[in-house]
Design an enzyme around this catalytic site. Structure first.
Site, PDB file in Angstrom:
ATOM      1  N   GLY A  69       0.755  -1.233   0.000  1.00 56.76           N
ATOM      2  CA  GLY A  69       0.000   0.000   0.000  1.00 56.76           C
ATOM      3  C   GLY A  69       0.786   1.284   0.000  1.00 56.76           C
ATOM      4  O   GLY A  69       0.264   2.309   0.403  1.00 56.76           O
ATOM      5  N   THR A  70       2.018   1.261  -0.474  1.00 56.28           N
ATOM      6  CA  THR A  70       2.808   2.491  -0.405  1.00 56.28           C
ATOM      7  C   THR A  70       3.893   2.519  -1.475  1.00 56.28           C
ATOM      8  O   THR A  70       4.455   1.489  -1.823  1.00 56.28           O
ATOM      9  CB  THR A  70       3.506   2.632   0.962  1.00 56.28           C
ATOM     10  OG1 THR A  70       2.532   2.682   1.988  1.00 56.28           O
ATOM     11  CG2 THR A  70       4.345   3.893   1.038  1.00 56.28           C
ATOM     12  N   THR A  71       4.176   3.721  -1.956  1.00 52.34           N
ATOM     13  CA  THR A  71       5.414   3.968  -2.681  1.00 52.34           C
ATOM     14  C   THR A  71       5.982   5.282  -2.167  1.00 52.34           C
ATOM     15  O   THR A  71       5.303   6.307  -2.190  1.00 52.34           O
ATOM     16  CB  THR A  71       5.184   4.089  -4.201  1.00 52.34           C
ATOM     17  OG1 THR A  71       4.523   2.918  -4.686  1.00 52.34           O
ATOM     18  CG2 THR A  71       6.515   4.237  -4.927  1.00 52.34           C
TER      19      THR A  71
END
Length: 210
Positions: free
Chosen positions: A9-11
């Site tokens: 769920g992240t970059t």
């Protein structure tokens, strides 16, 4: 430990430039396949010229932000000077390692500008700390982000160019990683100031890259 448990769920990306650093992230937060937030904050200010990006558990990340912010301010009050980037990264590394049997499900970038110049450190959930001399990315979209960063980074890159590189890397990751999306949050840190870019400026720069 399964890395997927805390990289979902992240970059986030970090770019070391000649005159400062750039930290950036997208703003989608997920719970499984559910999009829980479209405005999640993943880039925090923890000292005057120091920022931190977070990938992983929101609760763990927020606790760590509070901890390191307070410790940094206490150090400044006692010593009458700011803690170095390396010092802050070491403090966080020690805390994460001390909790390795009940790990914080996070991956962090800590960066800023101090008396030694611009610097970024990446930290894993076990407290491993690495100084990133050029570029770094964390989260589920990091493989796609690295593709852009590795291809377009230059040794003499300035913040102005680093901004567009960070935005392009996040934008590219969002195209292929379903857990990354929505808007892009960008912070620029130079020896003069910590600056969070206005969303409209980010959108304008992002649109010009298409």
């Amino acid at each position: 430990m399964d890395d997927d448990k805390y990289l979902k769920g992240t970059t986030t990306v970090g770019v070391v430039c000649t005159d400062g650093i750039v930290l950036a992230s997208e703003q989608r937060a997920t719970m499984g396949h559910f999009i829980a937030s479209k405005t999640a904050k993943k880039v925090y200010q923890i000292d005057d010229l120091v920022g931190m990006t977070t990938a992983g558990s929101v609760g763990d990340a927020q606790q760590l932000v509070r901890l390191v912010s307070v410790e940094s301010q206490l150090y400044k009050m006692r010593r009458n000077e700011s803690m170095t980037i390396k010092g802050i990264a070491t403090l966080m590394s020690n805390f994460l390692n001390a909790n390795r049997y009940y790990p914080m499900m996070v991956q962090l970038l800590i960066g800023g500008v101090d008396k030694n110049g611009p610097a970024i450190y990446s930290l894993d959930a076990m407290g491993g700390s690495i100084e990133e001399t050029r570029i770094s990315a964390t989260g589920s979209g990091s493989p796609m982000a690295y593709g852009v960063l590795e291809d377009q980074y230059k040794e003499d890159i300035a913040v102005k160019e680093g901004l567009d590189l960070a935005i392009r890397a996040i934008h590219n990751a969002m195209k292929r990683d379903s857990a990354s999306g929505e808007n892009i949050d960008v912070v620029v840190i130079t020896k003069e100031a910590f600056k969070r870019l206005d969303p409209e400026e980010v959108k304008s720069r992002r649109d010009s890259l298409n």
